[in-house]
Structure formats: structure tokens, C-alpha cells
Design an enzyme around this catalytic site. Structure first.
Site, PDB file in Angstrom:
ATOM      1  N   ARG A  69      45.661  69.966  47.571  1.00 33.46           N
ATOM      2  CA  ARG A  69      45.475  69.193  46.334  1.00 33.46           C
ATOM      3  C   ARG A  69      46.799  69.076  45.580  1.00 33.46           C
ATOM      4  O   ARG A  69      47.036  68.124  44.844  1.00 33.46           O
ATOM      5  CB  ARG A  69      44.418  69.834  45.417  1.00 33.46           C
ATOM      6  CG  ARG A  69      44.439  69.234  44.008  1.00 33.46           C
ATOM      7  CD  ARG A  69      43.229  69.528  43.180  1.00 33.46           C
ATOM      8  NE  ARG A  69      42.798  70.886  43.192  1.00 33.46           N
ATOM      9  CZ  ARG A  69      43.404  71.896  42.557  1.00 33.46           C
ATOM     10  NH1 ARG A  69      44.501  71.717  41.854  1.00 33.46           N
ATOM     11  NH2 ARG A  69      42.913  73.118  42.637  1.00 33.46           N
ATOM     12  N   TYR A 121      42.952  43.422  36.063  1.00 36.14           N
ATOM     13  CA  TYR A 121      41.830  43.774  36.935  1.00 36.14           C
ATOM     14  C   TYR A 121      40.670  44.317  36.077  1.00 36.14           C
ATOM     15  O   TYR A 121      40.887  45.106  35.140  1.00 36.14           O
ATOM     16  CB  TYR A 121      42.316  44.813  37.956  1.00 36.14           C
ATOM     17  CG  TYR A 121      41.200  45.396  38.784  1.00 36.14           C
ATOM     18  CD1 TYR A 121      40.383  44.582  39.553  1.00 36.14           C
ATOM     19  CD2 TYR A 121      40.963  46.766  38.796  1.00 36.14           C
ATOM     20  CE1 TYR A 121      39.359  45.119  40.308  1.00 36.14           C
ATOM     21  CE2 TYR A 121      39.936  47.310  39.548  1.00 36.14           C
ATOM     22  CZ  TYR A 121      39.139  46.476  40.300  1.00 36.14           C
ATOM     23  OH  TYR A 121      38.121  47.006  41.034  1.00 36.14           O
ATOM     24  N   LYS A 140      45.795  47.383  48.702  1.00 35.17           N
ATOM     25  CA  LYS A 140      46.040  45.956  48.934  1.00 35.17           C
ATOM     26  C   LYS A 140      47.186  45.773  49.941  1.00 35.17           C
ATOM     27  O   LYS A 140      47.100  46.288  51.026  1.00 35.17           O
ATOM     28  CB  LYS A 140      46.320  45.259  47.599  1.00 35.17           C
ATOM     29  CG  LYS A 140      45.415  45.716  46.448  1.00 35.17           C
ATOM     30  CD  LYS A 140      43.965  45.354  46.681  1.00 35.17           C
ATOM     31  CE  LYS A 140      43.146  45.532  45.422  1.00 35.17           C
ATOM     32  NZ  LYS A 140      41.988  46.391  45.521  1.00 35.17           N
TER      33      LYS A 140
HETATM   34  N1  PLP Z   1      45.107  46.902  40.111  1.00 35.74           N
HETATM   35  C1  PLP Z   1      44.803  45.716  40.650  1.00 35.74           C
HETATM   36  C2  PLP Z   1      45.660  44.526  40.328  1.00 35.74           C
HETATM   37  C3  PLP Z   1      43.680  45.574  41.476  1.00 35.74           C
HETATM   38  O1  PLP Z   1      43.385  44.372  41.992  1.00 35.74           O
HETATM   39  C4  PLP Z   1      42.887  46.713  41.755  1.00 35.74           C
HETATM   40  C5  PLP Z   1      41.694  46.615  42.638  1.00 35.74           C
HETATM   41  O2  PLP Z   1      41.249  45.551  42.987  1.00 35.74           O
HETATM   42  C6  PLP Z   1      43.241  47.938  41.182  1.00 35.74           C
HETATM   43  C7  PLP Z   1      44.354  48.005  40.375  1.00 35.74           C
HETATM   44  C8  PLP Z   1      42.428  49.185  41.448  1.00 35.74           C
HETATM   45  O3  PLP Z   1      42.726  49.674  42.719  1.00 35.74           O
HETATM   46  P1  PLP Z   1      41.682  50.450  43.689  1.00 35.74           P
HETATM   47  O4  PLP Z   1      40.595  49.483  44.047  1.00 35.74           O
HETATM   48  O5  PLP Z   1      42.550  50.861  44.826  1.00 35.74           O
HETATM   49  O6  PLP Z   1      41.148  51.609  42.914  1.00 35.74           O
END
Ligand code: PLP
Length: 385
Positions: free
Chosen positions: A52, A105, A201
Site C-alpha cells: 500500500r 468530467y 484513457k
Molecule cells: N478526468 C476525466 C477528464 C475523465 O474523463 C475521467 C473519467 O472518465 C476521470 C477524470 C476519472 O477517471 P477514472 O474513471 O479513471 O476514475
């Protein structure tokens, strides 16, 4: 090989912070799937005690990912949301205030409004391109300015150099969620203090993992983030870290192809009589195309568009594609088509969504690495449906 910041990006992401495994010569860092590490004597360990806190595979990813933005080693997390949580914990406490760009997001909005607000952390969502609104948003207790550029899903851009200057003048740090443009845009070079990635992503890039990361050049901030990674207990797992390391090796190559494909698809959509509006940062018709050319190497892999006939027509297109997959997520080799209003941005109330340009008819396309002619043929068929 020792990290050398003078190496070019492709070289840094293949070799930076990595070395053959000392015990076997394995060229790739092995997956250290171990919870604990045997210590030679009390107080005498080899730098690892408990996974961890620190794990050799995750540590290799963290060194390598730091190379992406010429930062200190990154801190890698189980998800992008865990990275956002640690970002807020590292920069804000009860009574503090954050200014956040209005289009971000949906999960980021939910985290601030439904979790951190209860802990006494206030947030103001504002259009960073509106100087009067931005000036009115700062408070004496503002400690963080968080922006996403391009914004998910409208692709609206924020001038990052101007945002850094505004944040610093207000005594706040600038954090940039650069999830949509790794290797294409360097926020730290433009004055940002922290870069955030959902590695889920483009960075991992193959729809195989979820993960997140925070990068900075400030040693004190890096230490605080590292402390929270352990204290909260949200470090990335070794197998996911290993897959993400593999993704990084081809990231710049993939990003170039994502952008080439997206430009071809955006031009096709723009010329199609059934399409009302297309947003893609490197299209000449994009309202902020000059800013895009100034702070991005290319337009990235995301397109937002609306078809004539409103949400019903948009939903028909999303239900009619066959090569493109109707799915959440973005930034992977497969082209994904998404309905932000019911999927990624559902946590934002409908009236607010409409006010910031996320109409019920908006279609988000994450253009993958297929042959662009095949993608265009699929969309052409769906638009005729
Ligand atoms: N930031 C952006 C621009 C995103 O598109 C996303 C998820 O779609 C996140 C943060 C959050 O990431 P995660 O889905 O890996 O928790």
C-alpha cells in the site's frame, strides 16, 4: 537507464526511469505481485515494506510517467477519481475554496458537491474564458484552480498560461486535468503546478485498466501527495501498473494516429448535411482554433457533434453504429461513441448541463486507431438511418 530530461519524449517513455531487472536481466520490470517484503533485520529493508506504501512495479510506472511531463516521479492511483480525491486533500482543507472550470468530467462535479462540500470545502464552477466571471469567482480562501482543457465533452479550451497567471495572482495553485491530451499538451511548461491524468484513457490506452496519476515539479507537494497515497490507501495495483507502463511506451505514437483519424472524421462530419455542428480543436471552424494551435501539438482524439433533429436524431445515430461501440470511456484503440447526458455527465443536473453546452443531442466520439475510412463508412451508414 538513468532518466535524462534532455532525451526526446519517445525515448523517455521507452527508457526513462527503467532498467533491466537486476536479478534476471528481464528487460521489462516484472509484476511484483507481493503484499510484503522480507526485511534483513529490524530497520533494514530494501526500500519496500508493504505494497500500500510502495511497490516496485508501481514505482517503475511512477518514475516513467513522471518523464511524460518532465516532472518528479508521479504518484499513481487505483482510479482517476482516487487521484482527484488526493488532489483535493493535498490542496484544500475545511473552509477553503476551489475555482473549477464549468465543463469538467461529471464525476469531478459529484466529488466536489456531494463529498467535499460536506467537509466544508466550497467550489465555484465558472467559465474560465469569461474574465469578469473568473474575476468574481476568487475568494480570499481560494487555494486551488482546477481546469480541464479540452473540456470533456464539449472540448471547450482554457488558455492554460493565462489560467496559471490568474491562479498565482490569487494565491492559488493551478491543477490541469490533462487526461485528453497526454504527450500533446504540457501544462507544467505553461505554468501549471499539478497535472492530473485518468490513466484509464489514452495512457494505458487499451481499455484494460482503470487508474489515475498526479504529477508535479514541486518536491513539497509531491511529498504531501505521496503521504496521502499511503494514508488514504488508494495506490495503483501492480498488474494494472504493468499494463499502464506498457501503454506509455507507445503513447506518443498512438496519440499522433488518434489525432490524424479524428481530424479526418471531424472533416467528414463537418461536410455531412445531417450534421448541425462539430467541435474539434484543429478544425478551422473551431472557435478557439488559434489557442488550440498555440498550446496543443495536435487536436487530440475526441470529437463532439450534434445532428439535425435534436436528441432523438443523435440517439438514433448512437444506436445505429456498428464498428464504433456505444460505451463509456475514451482514449482507447477502439472507437467509442457516448451519450454524455445519460452516461458520463449524468451526475450534472439537466438544466446545468444544457447551460454549459451538454445538450441531450450531443454525441461524443472517442476516435480510435481503426482505418479512418472504415469509421467514416460506419458513421455515414448511421447518419442515413
Ligand atoms: N478526468 C476525466 C477528464 C475523465 O474523463 C475521467 C473519467 O472518465 C476521470 C477524470 C476519472 O477517471 P477514472 O474513471 O479513471 O476514475
Amino acid at each position: 537507464m538513468a532518466s535524462d530530461p534532455t532525451h526526446q519524449l519517445f525515448t523517455r517513455l521507452i527508457h526513462g526511469g527503467l532498467a533491466p531487472d537486476p536479478s534476471t536481466g528481464a528487460i521489462l520490470t516484472p509484476i511484483y505481485q507481493s503484499t510484503t517484503y522480507v526485511q534483513e533485520a529490524v530497520g533494514k529493508d530494501k526500500g519496500f515494506t508493504y505494497s500500500r506504501t510502495r511497490n516496485p512495479t508501481v514505482a517503475a510506472l511512477e518514475r516513467n510517467l513522471g518523464e511524460l511531463d518532465r516532472a518528479l516521479p508521479a504518484a499513481c492511483f487505483a482510479t482517476g477519481m482516487a487521484a482527484l480525491t488526493v488532489l483535493f486533500l493535498a490542496t484544500l482543507k475545511g473552509g477553503d475554496h476551489a475555482v473549477v472550470s464549468d465543463v469538467v468530467y461529471g464525476g469531478t462535479v459529484r466529488l466536489l458537491r456531494q463529498v467535499f462540500a460536506d467537509l466544508g470545502v466550497a467550489a465555484t464552477f465558472v467559465d474560465p474564458g469569461d474574465p469578469a466571471a473568473l474575476a468574481a469567482a476568487w475568494r480570499p480562501e481560494t487555494r486551488l484552480f482546477l481546469v480541464e482543457s479540452p473540456a470533456n465533452p464539449t472540448l471547450k479550451l482554457t488558455d492554460l498560461a493565462a489560467a496559471a497567471a490568474a491562479a498565482h495572482a490569487a494565491g492559488a495553485l493551478l491543477a490541469v486535468d490533462n487526461t485528453l491530451l497526454p504527450s500533446i499538451q504540457e501544462p507544467l511548461e505553461l505554468g501549471a503546478d499539478i497535472v492530473l491524468y485518468s490513466t484509464t484513457k489514452y495512457i494505458e490506452g487499451h481499455n484494460s485498466t482503470v487508474g489515475g496519476a498526479l504529477l508535479t515539479r514541486d518536491p513539497a507537494l509531491a511529498d504531501r501527495i505521496r503521504f496521502l497515497q499511503n494514508a488514504v490507501g488508494c495506490i495503483q495495483a501492480p498488474f494494472e501498473a504493468w499494463l499502464t507502463l506498457r501503454g506509455l511506451k507507445t503513447l506518443p505514437l498512438r496519440m499522433e494516429r488518434h489525432a490524424q483519424n479524428a481530424l479526418a472524421v471531424a472533416r467528414f462530419l463537418e461536410s455531412h448535411p445531417r450534421v448541425e455542428r462539430v467541435a474539434y480543436p484543429f478544425l478551422d471552424s473551431f472557435p478557439q482554433v488559434e489557442l488550440a494551435r498555440r498550446q496543443q501539438k495536435n487536436g487530440g482524439g475526441m470529437i463532439a457533434f450534434e445532428v439535425f433533429g435534436g436528441s432523438e436524431a443523435g440517439i438514433r445515430v448512437m444506436n445505429s453504429v456498428s464498428l464504433c461501440s456505444l460505451a463509456e470511456n475514451l482514449g482507447a484503440v477502439e472507437t467509442l461513441i457516448t451519450h454524455p447526458a445519460t452516461m458520463t455527465h449524468a451526475p450534472i443536473p439537466a438544466a446545468e448541463r444544457a447551460a454549459i453546452g451538454i445538450g441531450d443531442g450531443l454525441v461524443r466520439l472517442s476516435v480510435g486507431l481503426e482505418d479512418p475510412n472504415d469509421l467514416i463508412a460506419d458513421l455515414e451508414r448511421a447518419l442515413q438511418s
